[in-house]
Design an enzyme around this catalytic site. Structure first.
Site, PDB file in Angstrom:
ATOM      1  N   ASP A   1      -6.697 -14.533  29.250  1.00 22.73           N
ATOM      2  CA  ASP A   1      -7.414 -15.753  28.847  1.00 22.73           C
ATOM      3  C   ASP A   1      -8.843 -15.737  29.360  1.00 22.73           C
ATOM      4  OD1 ASP A   1      -4.904 -16.699  28.059  1.00 22.73           O
ATOM      5  OD2 ASP A   1      -4.611 -17.816  29.927  1.00 22.73           O
TER       6      ASP A   1
ATOM      7  N   HIS B   1      -3.743 -16.875  32.222  1.00 15.46           N
ATOM      8  CA  HIS B   1      -3.249 -15.504  32.056  1.00 15.46           C
ATOM      9  C   HIS B   1      -4.467 -14.598  32.227  1.00 15.46           C
ATOM     10  CE1 HIS B   1      -0.604 -17.835  29.327  1.00 15.46           C
ATOM     11  NE2 HIS B   1       0.331 -16.974  29.622  1.00 15.46           N
TER      12      HIS B   1
ATOM     13  N   GLU C   1       9.363 -25.977  32.164  1.00  8.45           N
ATOM     14  CA  GLU C   1       8.558 -26.537  31.080  1.00  8.45           C
ATOM     15  C   GLU C   1       9.406 -27.493  30.246  1.00  8.45           C
ATOM     16  OE1 GLU C   1       5.908 -24.096  28.606  1.00  8.45           O
ATOM     17  OE2 GLU C   1       6.521 -25.353  26.910  1.00  8.45           O
TER      18      GLU C   1
HETATM   19  C1  XLS Z   1       4.975 -19.916  26.391  1.00 10.92           C
HETATM   20  C2  XLS Z   1       4.853 -20.163  27.807  1.00 10.92           C
HETATM   21  C3  XLS Z   1       3.633 -19.574  28.488  1.00 10.92           C
HETATM   22  C4  XLS Z   1       3.783 -19.572  29.977  1.00 10.92           C
HETATM   23  C5  XLS Z   1       2.799 -18.706  30.694  1.00 10.92           C
HETATM   24  O1  XLS Z   1       5.795 -20.489  25.701  1.00 10.92           O
HETATM   25  O2  XLS Z   1       4.933 -21.547  27.991  1.00 10.92           O
HETATM   26  O3  XLS Z   1       2.492 -20.234  28.087  1.00 10.92           O
HETATM   27  O4  XLS Z   1       3.704 -20.866  30.507  1.00 10.92           O
HETATM   28  O5  XLS Z   1       2.858 -17.401  30.280  1.00 10.92           O
HETATM   29 CA    CA Z   2       4.731 -22.745  29.809  1.00 13.42          CA
HETATM   30 CA    CA Z   3       5.655 -23.470  25.753  1.00 10.22          CA
END
Ligand code: XLS
Ligand code: CA
Ligand code: CA
Length: 439
Positions: free
Chosen positions: A104, A101, A268
């Site tokens: 970061d 990000h 994810e």
């Molecule tokens: C949060 C998300 C975040 C994204 C990127 O839960 O996983 O980390 O992957 O902003």
């Molecule tokens: Ca993520």
């Molecule tokens: Ca996550």
């Protein structure tokens, strides 16, 4: 250059019998699986936020992580040291990609201008480190959720000034992602959702979210950014309900706003389980809609029920996940990004290596098993046979080809009282998967 992780040298593949905790047991980057190397199948990436900025604090206690940059007070100096250490870490681990990000990699200043200047100081250093190590940027993104200005969301905030601020941030994040040759750009709707419908115009907020995405697509074209745009579904947390709830919700959003050609999904694993699905389900939905772009490789804990972002060690899940990825013919410009953090009690720097090694081995083993299952074809053959009446029988062919209607089907059914079903054989299939896993 100074060495930050002195106790660890390059992680090598030593094979399944190795007792060395700092060696790969299954991930052998050069090993060919099918038509390409493991490294090319898996395209591992380190998440800058969890691995290099996470301090281990939680709502009940302070940070615990012991990191080489802990004692550095100046925020820009800290960012520089962190970047150098990050690339040493990634090089020793042998990953080819990282993700970040905007916030970061460089600290937020007092004004947006100052924050942008901070980024401009750090990005050239990161660019040099990328050149020196050959590590590439899998994706960049903007943090539109941490600062209090995003209390009501960013692109879906009820305040146009916040929308404008978020736009400025995405513009800059696209600039730097482009500058660093990023292969993708991710939108995760951190606070794009609601806490209560009593104060929310959901239709207006979703229209605005679409406007935001359209502007990003236009700007990317303008600056010549050729990376893939990705949306990362998540059902809740931090908001009670997020608009990008799951793969299906995002796909219908993209369809409604005519954005489907410009976006794919970043799936994810932990978000899949939060949405009440599993990892394979979300990958499968993305795949059959031609939208599987990239993966945030982690796992949750169903007993806890929040986004624990743990390193993936569940071989069952990675096997079936890799099965979908292989059926998708890979991830294209995407990869497997470890959006995962070591536990608060795993605070030593070496734990970062243990976590990533565990995740890489778990996916490598998943890849090999999934490849074997696909080669042998037992699952595909079973599924094909299960639907064979649609291909082998006249009535089925007519249904599939759109050559029939309710009247004809009713006549057929009236004459066909003895319907015979075959078994779904779930237990048999699960036992067979176990055989592959334990082989
Ligand atoms: C949060 C998300 C975040 C994204 C990127 O839960 O996983 O980390 O992957 O902003
Ligand atoms: Ca993520
Ligand atoms: Ca996550």
């Amino acid at each position: 250059m100074k060495e930050y992780f002195k106790d660890v040298s390059k992680i090598e593949y030593e094979g399944a019998k190795s007792g060395n905790p700092l060696a790969f047991k299954y991930y052998n980057p050069e090993e060919i699986v099918g038509n390409k190397t493991m490294a090319d199948h898996l395209r591992f990436s380190v998440a800058y936020w969890h691995t290099f900025t996470e301090d281990g604090s939680d709502p009940f206690g302070a940070g615990t992580m012991q990191r080489p940059w802990n004692k550095i007070m100046d925020p820009l100096d800290k960012a520089r040291i962190r970047a150098e250490a990050a690339f040493e870490f990634m090089e020793k681990l042998g990953v080819d990609y990282f993700c970040f990000h905007d916030r970061d990699i460089a600290p937020e200043g007092d004004t947006l201008l100052e924050t942008n200047k901070n980024l401009e100081q750090i990005v050239p250093l990161i660019s040099d480190l990328m050149d020196e190590t050959g590590i590439d940027l899998l994706w960049g993104t903007a943090n539109l959720f941490t600062h209090p200005r995003f209390v009501h969301g960013a692109a879906t905030a009820p305040n146009a000034d916040v929308f404008a601020y978020a736009s400025a941030q995405v513009k800059k994040a696209l600039d730097i992602t482009n500058q660093l040759g990023g292969e993708n750009y991710v939108f995760w709707g951190g606070r794009e959702g609601y806490e209560t419908l009593l104060n929310t115009d959901m239709e207006f907020e979703q229209d605005n979210l679409a406007r935001f995405f359209e502007m990003a697509v236009d700007y990317a074209e303008k600056i010549g950014f050729e990376g893939q745009f990705l949306i990362e579904p998540k059902p809740k947390e931090p908001t009670k309900h997020q608009y990008d709830f799951d793969a299906a919700a995002v796909l219908s959003f993209l369809e409604k706003y005519d954005l489907k050609d410009n976006f794919k999904l970043n799936i994810e694993a932990n978000h899949a389980t939060l949405a009440g699905h599993n990892f394979q389900h979300e990958l499968y939905i993305a795949r059959i809609n031609d939208a599987l772009g990239s993966v945030d490789a982690n796992q949750g804990d169903k007993l806890l029920g929040w986004d624990t972002d743990q390193f993936p060690t569940n071989i069952y899940s990675t096997t079936l996940g890799m099965y979908e990825i292989l059926k998708n013919d890979g991830l294209g410009s995407g990869g497997l990004n470890f959006d995962a953090k070591v536990r608060r009690a795993s605070f030593k720097p070496v734990d970062l290596f243990y976590g990533h090694i565990a995740g890489m081995d778990t996916f490598a083993r998943g890849l090999k098993t999934a490849y074997k299952i696909l080669q042998d074809g037992f699952l595909e053959d079973f599924v094909e046979e299960r639907y064979s009446s649609y291909y082998e029988e006249e009535i089925g062919q007519k249904i599939v080809n759109g050559d029939t209607d309710l009247e004809e089907l009713a006549t057929y059914a009236l004459d066909n009282d003895d319907i015979e079903n075959s078994s779904g054989c779930q237990e048999l299939l699960e036992a067979k998967i176990n055989q592959y896993l334990l082989e």
